[in-house]
Scaffold this motif. Structure first.
Motif, PDB file in Angstrom:
ATOM      1  N   ILE A 286       0.479  -1.472   0.721  1.00  0.00           N
ATOM      2  CA  ILE A 286      -0.115  -0.315   0.151  1.00  0.00           C
ATOM      3  C   ILE A 286       1.034   1.251  -0.073  1.00  0.00           C
ATOM      4  CG2 ILE A 286      -2.233   1.641   1.550  1.00  0.00           C
ATOM      5  CD1 ILE A 286      -2.870  -1.436   2.417  1.00  0.00           C
ATOM      6  N   GLY A 287       2.307   1.021   0.920  1.00  0.00           N
ATOM      7  CA  GLY A 287       2.649   2.299   1.066  1.00  0.00           C
ATOM      8  C   GLY A 287       2.076   4.120   0.517  1.00  0.00           C
ATOM      9  N   ASN A 288       3.095   5.128   0.047  1.00  0.00           N
ATOM     10  CA  ASN A 288       2.240   6.203   0.480  1.00  0.00           C
ATOM     11  C   ASN A 288       1.243   6.764  -1.090  1.00  0.00           C
ATOM     12  OD1 ASN A 288       5.067   7.346   1.516  1.00  0.00           O
ATOM     13  ND2 ASN A 288       6.211   7.542  -0.074  1.00  0.00           N
ATOM     14  N   SER A 289       0.472   5.052  -0.857  1.00  0.00           N
ATOM     15  CA  SER A 289      -0.761   5.388  -2.235  1.00  0.00           C
ATOM     16  C   SER A 289      -1.651   5.985  -1.108  1.00  0.00           C
ATOM     17  CB  SER A 289      -1.036   4.002  -2.713  1.00  0.00           C
ATOM     18  OG  SER A 289      -1.252   3.028  -1.650  1.00  0.00           O
ATOM     19  N   ASN A 290      -1.676   5.372   0.305  1.00  0.00           N
ATOM     20  CA  ASN A 290      -2.730   5.248   1.325  1.00  0.00           C
ATOM     21  C   ASN A 290      -1.472   5.452   3.155  1.00  0.00           C
ATOM     22  OD1 ASN A 290      -4.379   5.233   3.845  1.00  0.00           O
ATOM     23  ND2 ASN A 290      -5.778   3.602   3.153  1.00  0.00           N
ATOM     24  N   PRO A 291      -0.713   6.162   2.817  1.00  0.00           N
ATOM     25  CA  PRO A 291       0.240   6.637   4.702  1.00  0.00           C
ATOM     26  C   PRO A 291      -0.603   6.299   5.583  1.00  0.00           C
ATOM     27  CG  PRO A 291       0.679   8.261   3.222  1.00  0.00           C
ATOM     28  CD  PRO A 291      -0.707   7.853   2.536  1.00  0.00           C
ATOM     29  N   ASN A 292      -1.760   6.016   5.281  1.00  0.00           N
ATOM     30  CA  ASN A 292      -2.713   5.398   6.948  1.00  0.00           C
ATOM     31  C   ASN A 292      -3.138   4.681   6.901  1.00  0.00           C
ATOM     32  OD1 ASN A 292      -4.033   8.633   7.829  1.00  0.00           O
ATOM     33  ND2 ASN A 292      -5.530   8.810   6.218  1.00  0.00           N
ATOM     34  N   ALA A 293      -2.641   3.670   6.305  1.00  0.00           N
ATOM     35  CA  ALA A 293      -2.695   1.952   6.449  1.00  0.00           C
ATOM     36  C   ALA A 293      -1.791   1.729   7.297  1.00  0.00           C
ATOM     37  CB  ALA A 293      -2.405   1.375   4.573  1.00  0.00           C
ATOM     38  N   LEU A 294      -0.572   2.166   7.227  1.00  0.00           N
ATOM     39  CA  LEU A 294       0.628   1.476   8.095  1.00  0.00           C
ATOM     40  C   LEU A 294       0.327   2.428   9.147  1.00  0.00           C
ATOM     41  CD1 LEU A 294       3.275   0.163   8.767  1.00  0.00           C
ATOM     42  CD2 LEU A 294       4.522   2.760   8.020  1.00  0.00           C
ATOM     43  N   ALA A 320      -7.682  -5.719   8.380  1.00  0.00           N
ATOM     44  CA  ALA A 320      -7.065  -6.267   7.177  1.00  0.00           C
ATOM     45  C   ALA A 320      -8.859  -6.113   5.963  1.00  0.00           C
ATOM     46  CB  ALA A 320      -7.815  -8.322   7.774  1.00  0.00           C
ATOM     47  N   VAL A 321      -9.642  -5.605   6.761  1.00  0.00           N
ATOM     48  CA  VAL A 321     -10.043  -5.366   5.788  1.00  0.00           C
ATOM     49  C   VAL A 321     -10.245  -3.880   4.977  1.00  0.00           C
ATOM     50  CG1 VAL A 321     -13.225  -4.396   5.743  1.00  0.00           C
ATOM     51  CG2 VAL A 321     -12.296  -6.944   6.369  1.00  0.00           C
ATOM     52  N   TYR A 322      -9.699  -2.891   6.417  1.00  0.00           N
ATOM     53  CA  TYR A 322      -8.866  -1.388   5.803  1.00  0.00           C
ATOM     54  C   TYR A 322      -7.837  -2.045   4.525  1.00  0.00           C
ATOM     55  CZ  TYR A 322      -7.635   3.331   5.700  1.00  0.00           C
ATOM     56  OH  TYR A 322      -7.158   4.443   5.484  1.00  0.00           O
ATOM     57  N   LEU A 323      -7.020  -2.677   5.027  1.00  0.00           N
ATOM     58  CA  LEU A 323      -6.209  -3.153   3.701  1.00  0.00           C
ATOM     59  C   LEU A 323      -6.381  -3.690   2.597  1.00  0.00           C
ATOM     60  CD1 LEU A 323      -3.296  -4.349   6.781  1.00  0.00           C
ATOM     61  CD2 LEU A 323      -3.741  -1.475   5.755  1.00  0.00           C
ATOM     62  N   ALA A 324      -7.274  -4.032   3.086  1.00  0.00           N
ATOM     63  CA  ALA A 324      -8.072  -5.424   0.924  1.00  0.00           C
ATOM     64  C   ALA A 324      -8.334  -3.947   0.925  1.00  0.00           C
ATOM     65  CB  ALA A 324      -9.167  -6.719   2.105  1.00  0.00           C
ATOM     66  N   THR A 325      -9.282  -3.277   1.432  1.00  0.00           N
ATOM     67  CA  THR A 325      -9.991  -3.084   0.399  1.00  0.00           C
ATOM     68  C   THR A 325      -9.127  -1.158  -0.108  1.00  0.00           C
ATOM     69  OG1 THR A 325     -10.932  -0.889   1.760  1.00  0.00           O
ATOM     70  CG2 THR A 325     -12.394  -3.301   0.996  1.00  0.00           C
ATOM     71  N   SER A 326      -8.128  -0.593   0.316  1.00  0.00           N
ATOM     72  CA  SER A 326      -7.990  -0.216   0.178  1.00  0.00           C
ATOM     73  C   SER A 326      -6.834   0.676  -1.646  1.00  0.00           C
ATOM     74  CB  SER A 326      -6.184   0.634   1.347  1.00  0.00           C
ATOM     75  OG  SER A 326      -5.146   1.721   0.954  1.00  0.00           O
ATOM     76  N   ALA A 327      -6.581   1.477  -1.757  1.00  0.00           N
ATOM     77  CA  ALA A 327      -5.296   2.080  -2.908  1.00  0.00           C
ATOM     78  C   ALA A 327      -3.982   0.978  -2.458  1.00  0.00           C
ATOM     79  CB  ALA A 327      -5.273   3.117  -3.292  1.00  0.00           C
ATOM     80  N   LYS A 328      -3.920   0.525  -3.425  1.00  0.00           N
ATOM     81  CA  LYS A 328      -2.486  -0.227  -3.869  1.00  0.00           C
ATOM     82  C   LYS A 328      -1.124   0.374  -4.533  1.00  0.00           C
ATOM     83  CE  LYS A 328      -4.207  -3.769  -1.514  1.00  0.00           C
ATOM     84  NZ  LYS A 328      -5.699  -3.423  -1.346  1.00  0.00           N
ATOM     85  N   SER A 329      -0.201   0.078  -3.723  1.00  0.00           N
ATOM     86  CA  SER A 329       1.455   0.839  -4.432  1.00  0.00           C
ATOM     87  C   SER A 329       2.273  -0.054  -3.805  1.00  0.00           C
ATOM     88  CB  SER A 329       1.724   2.637  -4.541  1.00  0.00           C
ATOM     89  OG  SER A 329       2.952   3.026  -4.557  1.00  0.00           O
ATOM     90  N   ASN A 330       3.414  -0.364  -5.008  1.00  0.00           N
ATOM     91  CA  ASN A 330       4.216  -1.634  -4.096  1.00  0.00           C
ATOM     92  C   ASN A 330       5.551  -0.655  -4.992  1.00  0.00           C
ATOM     93  OD1 ASN A 330       4.546  -1.379  -7.223  1.00  0.00           O
ATOM     94  ND2 ASN A 330       5.924  -3.588  -7.095  1.00  0.00           N
ATOM     95  N   SER A 331       5.618   1.007  -4.642  1.00  0.00           N
ATOM     96  CA  SER A 331       6.532   1.728  -5.516  1.00  0.00           C
ATOM     97  C   SER A 331       7.938   1.992  -5.055  1.00  0.00           C
ATOM     98  CB  SER A 331       5.965   2.975  -5.880  1.00  0.00           C
ATOM     99  OG  SER A 331       4.890   4.121  -4.922  1.00  0.00           O
ATOM    100  N   THR A 332       7.164   2.776  -3.229  1.00  0.00           N
ATOM    101  CA  THR A 332       8.497   2.336  -2.209  1.00  0.00           C
ATOM    102  C   THR A 332       9.178   0.925  -1.933  1.00  0.00           C
ATOM    103  OG1 THR A 332       6.844   2.439  -0.111  1.00  0.00           O
ATOM    104  CG2 THR A 332       7.531   4.371  -0.445  1.00  0.00           C
ATOM    105  N   TYR A 333       8.466   0.046  -2.007  1.00  0.00           N
ATOM    106  CA  TYR A 333       9.024  -1.490  -2.128  1.00  0.00           C
ATOM    107  C   TYR A 333       9.884  -1.616  -2.610  1.00  0.00           C
ATOM    108  CZ  TYR A 333       9.604  -6.821  -2.248  1.00  0.00           C
ATOM    109  OH  TYR A 333       9.345  -8.025  -1.809  1.00  0.00           O
ATOM    110  N   LEU A 334      10.006  -1.455  -4.334  1.00  0.00           N
ATOM    111  CA  LEU A 334      10.314  -1.588  -4.948  1.00  0.00           C
ATOM    112  C   LEU A 334      11.918  -0.825  -4.540  1.00  0.00           C
ATOM    113  CD1 LEU A 334       8.343  -1.602  -8.360  1.00  0.00           C
ATOM    114  CD2 LEU A 334       9.525  -3.261  -7.046  1.00  0.00           C
ATOM    115  N   ALA A 335      11.308   0.471  -4.440  1.00  0.00           N
ATOM    116  CA  ALA A 335      12.469   1.567  -4.501  1.00  0.00           C
ATOM    117  C   ALA A 335      13.721   1.178  -3.561  1.00  0.00           C
ATOM    118  CB  ALA A 335      11.814   3.680  -4.297  1.00  0.00           C
TER     119      ALA A 335
END
Length: 423
Positions: A286-294, A320-335
């Motif tokens: 999820i990363g920075n697509s939705n920082p509130n998830a962390l 779990a439901v919040y994470l599953a329904t959140s916008a997704k991004s792995n850009s910082t993981y790859l970076a």
């Protein structure tokens, strides 16, 4: 039910403390537990040790040895209300021995309820934990219990256990089994008596009765690899469930996410482990697509530690439901992965002088900090300057994902790149 349908570890559960294998430091002739029982004394105890070494069995046999009622509970499905009811009922009995498996999963309020009962002599507590009780059991309760460490079974103890099983179990006797090689059995058991016996039972079930059957390392490996989930709940099935859970979050499927979480909880998975995995997913997927998830996952992790089962299932489900329904991004993981790889290859590059601190006169004279541009002194708190070593100028590690939050945050990145291209 015929004996063959009862798991082998249960069929061979010791009926006397002298039959316990591998814990001579506690149950030998001059060992502390042996001396206590000989004197008819049983204090509150915490048993600390790996799975399958006899914690539950020893607790039961200790209660029997001092002729006391035995109440067995699991921290996974006993709440504060149930705990208090059991303690109240125990007051009508000769001081009962209350055994609590996985006591480290009790939260503070549950442990406090135990503390009061232990202090007033309403119960004799025997807790079992695979975790260091110094960290997982509150100090007040711990100070009122004797802590004893149980050891993983040695190779010799596992071999002795299996040999005794062949001699004493009628189902195994009918199959005329000879263990020709013990190495694989010992390796798969990993010091756990329950694993060793379950695997032997599993192998024996593939043999025909009234025939000569020989167990070799090759047979053990073949049967174990085909049926590992049946005799080792913490083995392959554990990792498959976790994998399905994480992939369901990543795939934005809240129904599957909740299902696999429920499977893990029903199977006895530590809820703290599940919360920890969601912390990782909140950043990785999820990363920075939705920082509130962390932030939510972090609060979930702390809450699960404080509340414990069964109530923490609600907190886990919400997160779990919040994470599953959140916008997704792995850009910082790859970076960060790219950055780690680059750092491995270029760790010899010095920090540019303008980025270094200059706390001493000598450092200032050597040019430390010279030509550094303080961004807050410039419009929009931004000024173009190079922050990488000269050899890495132009390197781009972070590529923002195409989601609203990261696109908006990309503005300064784009400006920096445009100015860099003009230089």
């Amino acid at each position: 039910m015929s004996d063959s349908h009862i798991p082998l570890p249960e069929r061979l559960r010791p009926r006397d403390l002298t039959q316990i294998i591998g814990q001579e430091h506690l149950l030998g002739e001059q060992a502390p537990l042996r001396q206590m029982i000989d004197q008819g004394h049983l204090p509150s105890i915490i048993f600390w040790g790996p799975p399958g070494v006899g914690k539950t069995t020893i607790a039961l046999l200790l209660a029997q040895a001092v002729d006391r009622p035995f109440i067995s509970l699991s921290a996974l499905n006993t709440g504060v209300k149930e705990l208090r009811e059991i303690i109240a009922e125990g007051g009508d009995l000769l001081t009962p021995v209350v055994f609590i498996d996985e006591i480290h999963r009790f939260n503070k309020s549950q442990q406090d309820a135990l503390l009061n009962a232990v202090e007033k002599g309403k119960i004799t507590l025997i807790g079992a934990t695979t975790e260091n009780p110094s960290f997982e059991v509150n100090s007040a309760l711990l100070s009122r219990c004797q802590v004893y460490s149980l050891n993983a079974l040695s190779a010799e103890s596992i071999q002795s256990l299996l040999t005794q099983a062949l001699q004493n179990d009628s189902f195994l006797q009918e199959r005329h089994i000879l263990i020709e090689e013990f190495d694989a059995l010992i390796q798969f058991a990993a010091g756990d008596a329950r694993k060793a016996l379950n695997l032997l039972d599993l192998i024996a079930s593939t043999f025909e009765p009234d025939m000569e059957n020989i167990i070799t390392n090759a047979i053990v490996v073949k049967v174990a690899q085909q049926n590992i989930a049946r005799y080792d709940k913490s083995g392959e099935q554990h990792y498959d469930l976790v994998s399905a859970f994480i992939k369901s979050i990543r795939g934005s499927d809240p129904d599957a996410t909740l299902y696999w979480m429920a499977r893990m909880l029903k199977g006895g998975e530590d809820p703290v482990f599940i919360a920890r995995r969601m912390l990782i997913a909140a950043s990785e997927d999820i990363g920075n697509s939705n920082p509130n998830a962390l932030l939510l996952a972090g609060e979930c992790f702390r809450s699960v530690q404080a509340v414990g089962m069964p109530e923490c299932r609600i907190i886990l489900g919400q997160c779990a439901v919040y994470l599953a329904t959140s916008a997704k991004s792995n850009s910082t993981y790859l970076a960060i992965n790219k950055a780690m790889e680059l750092a491995d290859k270029t760790s010899n590059l010095p920090v540019p002088l303008h980025l270094r601190n200059a706390p001493t006169k000598l450092m200032k004279e050597q040019g430390y900090g010279v030509d550094y541009l303080y961004p807050h002194n410039y419009p929009e708190h931004f000024v173009m300057q190079e922050y990488l070593p000269p050899e890495l100028k132009g390197t781009k590690l972070y590529e923002s994902a195409r989601n609203k939050r990261e696109v908006e945050a990309e503005r300064l990145q784009q400006r920096r790149w445009q100015q860099q291209q003009q230089q």
